[in-house]
Design a protein around this motif. Structure first.
Motif, PDB file in Angstrom:
ATOM      1  N   TYR A   1       0.844  -1.193   0.000  1.00 25.69           N
ATOM      2  CA  TYR A   1       0.000   0.000   0.000  1.00 25.69           C
ATOM      3  C   TYR A   1       0.882   1.248   0.000  1.00 25.69           C
TER       4      TYR A   1
ATOM      5  N   VAL B   1      -3.583   4.095  -1.531  1.00 31.85           N
ATOM      6  CA  VAL B   1      -4.686   4.149  -0.583  1.00 31.85           C
ATOM      7  C   VAL B   1      -4.676   5.472   0.174  1.00 31.85           C
TER       8      VAL B   1
ATOM      9  N   GLU C   1      -0.436   1.147  -9.671  1.00 23.11           N
ATOM     10  CA  GLU C   1      -1.521   0.198  -9.419  1.00 23.11           C
ATOM     11  C   GLU C   1      -1.522  -0.927 -10.447  1.00 23.11           C
TER      12      GLU C   1
ATOM     13  N   LYS D   1      -1.300  -0.964  -4.295  1.00 17.78           N
ATOM     14  CA  LYS D   1      -2.508  -0.158  -4.178  1.00 17.78           C
ATOM     15  C   LYS D   1      -2.160   1.214  -3.611  1.00 17.78           C
TER      16      LYS D   1
END
Length: 228
Positions: free
Chosen positions: A185, A214, A207, A212
Motif C-alpha cells: 500500500y 490508498v 496500481e 494499491k
C-alpha cells in the motif's frame, strides 16, 4: 494483529535535500507529509524502516558529473558495469544527499526514535538506485540492499510505503515490494511528486504493478489500529 497480518512501514528518503526550504532537489510541499508519517510511526508495525539516499560526490545521477548536461531536463544512459548490453536511461538531478552532508540527513521533525532501521541506498557511483530493494539491472544485479530478505525474516505480509518522491523512489519501492510478494500500500497523503501534473498517470502505473494507492483514512490504514 493475527499471523496473517504482519505489516511493515517503509519511510522513503524523507531527507533535507528533498524538502523546502533549502533542499537542492526540493519536492513541493514535501515537508508537509511529516506529521502524517509520525502518526504512522506510532502505530504497531512489526518493523519500521527509513531509507536514505547516500550518494558519493561522483554519483552518475548528478548532472555536474556529465559535461554540458542540465539537471531535470537532461538524461543519461547507464550501462550495467558487469554487462554492457544491459542499459537504461535515467534523468539527471542536481547534486543531492551526498554522504555526510546536512542535505542527506533525515528531517529533524521525523520521529526517528520510532524507527527500527535506517537503510542507506544509492551508494554505488556507477548506478542509479531509486528502489530501496535493488538497482534496475538483472543480468547480473549490481546492488541488493537485502531489504526483501529482512522483511521475509520478520515474516512481513503487508508493506506500507510513504515518503519522497512519489514518482521516483516511492513508486519504485512500492513496485518492488509487490514484485517480492508483499501486499503493498502506498499512502497518498504521505507522499509528494516531483512532477505533480504527471502524478495521476504515475499512480495508474503503480496500481498496474499490483500495489494499491490508498488513503490515510481508508480501511487499509485503519486496520493498523487506533491512533490516527
Amino acid at each position: 494483529m493475527t499471523d496473517t497480518f504482519r505489516p511493515a512501514l517503509i519511510v522513503v528518503d524523507l531527507q533535507e535535500d528533498f524538502c523546502p526550504p533549502n533542499g537542492s532537489l526540493a519536492v513541493a510541499n514535501g515537508r508537509d507529509i511529516t506529521p502524517f508519517i509520525n502518526k504512522l510511526l506510532a502505530l504497531p508495525f512489526i518493523t519500521k524502516i527509513a531509507t536514505k539516499d547516500w550518494h558519493p560526490r561522483d554519483h552518475v545521477s548528478f548532472a555536474t558529473n556529465h559535461e554540458g548536461k542540465t539537471p531535470f531536463t537532461d538524461f543519461v544512459t547507464i550501462s550495467n558495469p558487469y554487462n554492457e548490453s544491459e542499459r537504461y536511461e535515467t534523468r539527471l538531478w542536481p547534486v543531492h544527499c551526498v554522504q555526510g552532508t546536512r542535505g542527506a540527513e533525515l528531517l529533524p521533525e521525523l520521529h526517528t526514535h520510532q524507527l527500527n532501521q535506517i537503510l542507506e541506498k544509492g551508494t554505488d557511483p556507477r548506478i542509479e538506485m531509486y528502489s530501496p530493494f535493488y538497482d534496475p539491472f538483472t543480468s547480473p544485479r549490481v546492488c541488493d540492499s537485502g531489504l526483501a530478505q529482512t522483511l521475509r525474516e520478520k515474516q512481513i505480509t503487508h508493506v506500507y510505503v510513504v515518503g519522497l518522491a512519489a514518482d521516483y523512489c516511492v513508486k519504485n519501492a512500492a513496485i518492488d515490494a509487490t514484485k517480492e510478494g508483499f501486499e503493498t500500500y502506498l499512502i497518498e497523503e504521505c507522499t509528494r511528486a516531483v512532477d505533480t501534473p504527471g502524478w495521476p498517470e504515475c499512480k495508474r502505473n503503480i496500481e498496474a504493478s499490483g500495489a494499491k494507492v490508498v488513503s490515510m483514512h481508508g480501511p487499509e490504514v485503519r486496520r493498523l489500529g487506533p491512533g490516527l
